[in-house]
Each structure stands twice: as structure tokens, then as C-alpha cells.
Design a protein around this motif. Structure first.
Motif, PDB file in Angstrom:
ATOM      1  N   ASN A 185       4.917  12.225  -0.262  1.00 63.56           N
ATOM      2  CA  ASN A 185       4.818  12.059   1.184  1.00 63.56           C
ATOM      3  C   ASN A 185       4.780  10.569   1.486  1.00 63.56           C
ATOM      4  O   ASN A 185       4.679   9.743   0.581  1.00 63.56           O
ATOM      5  N   SER A 186       4.850  10.219   2.759  1.00 62.70           N
ATOM      6  CA  SER A 186       4.765   8.813   3.133  1.00 62.70           C
ATOM      7  C   SER A 186       3.358   8.292   2.866  1.00 62.70           C
ATOM      8  O   SER A 186       2.404   9.064   2.731  1.00 62.70           O
ATOM      9  N   VAL A 187       3.209   6.988   2.791  1.00 62.54           N
ATOM     10  CA  VAL A 187       1.911   6.384   2.488  1.00 62.54           C
ATOM     11  C   VAL A 187       0.856   6.802   3.497  1.00 62.54           C
ATOM     12  O   VAL A 187      -0.264   7.179   3.135  1.00 62.54           O
ATOM     13  N   SER A 188       1.212   6.789   4.780  1.00 61.30           N
ATOM     14  CA  SER A 188       0.239   7.091   5.824  1.00 61.30           C
ATOM     15  C   SER A 188      -0.174   8.557   5.855  1.00 61.30           C
ATOM     16  O   SER A 188      -1.265   8.894   6.296  1.00 61.30           O
ATOM     17  N   ASP A 189       0.703   9.443   5.363  1.00 62.28           N
ATOM     18  CA  ASP A 189       0.425  10.880   5.450  1.00 62.28           C
ATOM     19  C   ASP A 189      -0.021  11.501   4.133  1.00 62.28           C
ATOM     20  O   ASP A 189      -0.296  12.702   4.072  1.00 62.28           O
ATOM     21  N   CYS A 190      -0.072  10.718   3.078  1.00 61.07           N
ATOM     22  CA  CYS A 190      -0.402  11.277   1.766  1.00 61.07           C
ATOM     23  C   CYS A 190      -1.916  11.346   1.575  1.00 61.07           C
ATOM     24  O   CYS A 190      -2.648  10.421   1.922  1.00 61.07           O
ATOM     25  N   ASN A 191      -2.395  12.452   1.035  1.00 61.53           N
ATOM     26  CA  ASN A 191      -3.805  12.577   0.679  1.00 61.53           C
ATOM     27  C   ASN A 191      -3.922  13.481  -0.544  1.00 61.53           C
ATOM     28  O   ASN A 191      -3.024  14.265  -0.852  1.00 61.53           O
ATOM     29  N   GLN A 193      -5.638  16.079  -1.224  1.00 60.42           N
ATOM     30  CA  GLN A 193      -5.834  17.521  -1.067  1.00 60.42           C
ATOM     31  C   GLN A 193      -4.536  18.274  -0.845  1.00 60.42           C
ATOM     32  O   GLN A 193      -4.350  19.376  -1.357  1.00 60.42           O
ATOM     33  N   ASN A 194      -3.623  17.701  -0.064  1.00 56.52           N
ATOM     34  CA  ASN A 194      -2.432  18.442   0.346  1.00 56.52           C
ATOM     35  C   ASN A 194      -1.133  17.948  -0.265  1.00 56.52           C
ATOM     36  O   ASN A 194      -0.064  18.441   0.090  1.00 56.52           O
ATOM     37  N   ASN A 195      -1.196  16.977  -1.177  1.00 56.14           N
ATOM     38  CA  ASN A 195       0.024  16.413  -1.719  1.00 56.14           C
ATOM     39  C   ASN A 195      -0.021  16.324  -3.242  1.00 56.14           C
ATOM     40  O   ASN A 195      -1.088  16.400  -3.849  1.00 56.14           O
ATOM     41  N   ILE A 196       1.157  16.146  -3.822  1.00 59.35           N
ATOM     42  CA  ILE A 196       1.260  15.901  -5.258  1.00 59.35           C
ATOM     43  C   ILE A 196       1.119  14.403  -5.487  1.00 59.35           C
ATOM     44  O   ILE A 196       1.883  13.609  -4.922  1.00 59.35           O
TER      45      ILE A 196
END
Length: 209
Positions: A185-191, A193-196
Motif C-alpha cells: 500500500n502507499s506509505v500514508s495508508d499502510c499499517n 494490521q491490514n497490510n502485508i
């Protein structure tokens, strides 16, 4: 001659038709489920692979920065890191203590690094990003510590572990570790819990000029 009950024949044919419809429906749903699961597995596999490439890209970007900004790195003072990075957290690296300091950090998306691609591919690459930070290599307790070793006074362009960097005016080389994380995901939207998120690290040594 035996009489054939037409009503019974019609009833049997109707029951068989309904049974076949039910069987075909179950087979269709099963095939759709299998196909969907396979598609999801392939998408997850592709996302993990691209996230790994993103993390590798972060390490290469950090190495390039170290090769051109050695004096800046050597004069840098460690600063708190976890508060300024979105997803590349210390907890992803077991060998490093929580919220360790760093000497330099950076982030980007693959779409900004990989050029010359089609618009469709560029849009796809926007989903993959990386963050990295550079620190002194940690000691046994996970604390980044200045560690040096004696090296031969040779010349070289590589900053890989075990090689000399540029011209060695002294026989002292310092260990650094690059920590990099790739995300789907993009840097701002990556976390977390919800991302690889794929964490990688690489140890390099720099010989003082």
C-alpha cells in the motif's frame, strides 16, 4: 399389455430435473469458490512478492545514499525513529530493541523509482511502498552501538559487508545496519494490521576516509 402411467412418468422426470439442477448448482458454487480462493491466493502471493521487492529497493536506495553521503552519515547524531515512520517499526526486527534511534531514514513508492512503465503498470506500482532507516549495528542487547573493525587500506566502490569503501586513509571501518520494510500500500495508508509488510535488513561496513 402393461399400461404406463403418464402422470408417474412426468412426476419422475420433474424430480430428476430438480435433482440435476441442485447437483449442477452445487458444482457451480464449488467451482466458483475454488476459483475465487485460487485467485485470492495468487493475489496474496503477488502482493508478498512485490512487497519483498519494495523492501529490497529500500535497501538499495539506502546503500546509494550511504555511498554518496558518507560524511553526512558519519557526522549524524542518532534521533528517535518510530514516531516519524509509518509502518517500518522496530518491533519487526527481533535483533533490535524497541524504538531504537536511527542516523538516516527515507521512504518512497515503487512508481516513483521504476520509470518507463505503462500507465497501467505505474498505477499498480503506486500500491507498493517502502520505508527504511540506517542505524549503527546493534549489540547483543539490541542497542545500536558504534562497532569498528580493522581493515586493509584498499580501494573499492562496494559498501557490502566485508569490502572497503573508497580510499581507506585509516584502518577503521564502522558497522551499519539498514532496516527496510516493503508494503502493499502507499506509505500514508499502510499499517501493520491490514497490510502485508515484509521486513529486511542488511549489514554494511564503511571505511573512514
Amino acid at each position: 399389455m402393461k399400461n404406463i402411467d403418464k402422470k408417474k412418468e412426468k412426476g419422475f422426470a420433474l424430480a430428476m430435473s430438480l435433482l440435476m439442477i441442485v447437483v449442477m448448482s452445487i458444482m457451480t458454487v464449488t467451482l466458483m469458490t475454488v476459483s475465487s480462493n485460487e485467485h485470492n491466493r495468487n493475489e496474496t502471493k503477488d502482493s508478498r512478492q512485490q512487497s519483498f521487492y519494495a523492501a529490497e529497493t529500500g535497501i538499495n536506495i539506502a546503500k546509494n545514499w550511504m555511498a554518496t553521503e558518507t560524511s553526512t552519515l558519519e557526522s549524524s547524531s542518532p534521533v528517535a525513529r518510530d514516531g516519524s515512520l509509518k509502518f517500518c517499526k522496530t518491533t519487526l526486527f527481533p535483533s533490535l530493541e524497541d524504538n531504537s534511534n536511527s542516523l538516516h531514514k527515507g521512504s518512497n513508492t515503487l512508481s516513483n523509482i521504476i520509470t518507463g512503465t505503462s500507465l497501467k503498470e505505474k498505477e499498480r506500482l503506486k500500491k507498493y511502498s517502502f520505508e527504511y532507516f540506517i542505524a549503527y549495528s546493534p549489540n547483543a542487547s539490541g542497542v545500536p552501538t558504534i562497532k569498528t573493525k580493522t581493515v586493509a587500506s584498499t580501494e573499492g566502490s562496494s559498501i557490502a559487508e566485508g569490502t572497503a569503501y573508497k580510499s581507506a586513509a585509516t584502518s577503521s571501518a564502522t558497522y551499519y545496519t539498514i532496516y527496510s520494510c516493503g508494503c502493499n500500500n502507499s506509505v500514508s495508508d499502510c499499517n501493520a494490521q491490514n497490510n502485508i509488510i515484509i521486513p529486511l535488513e542488511a549489514v554494511v561496513t564503511l571505511v573512514k576516509k
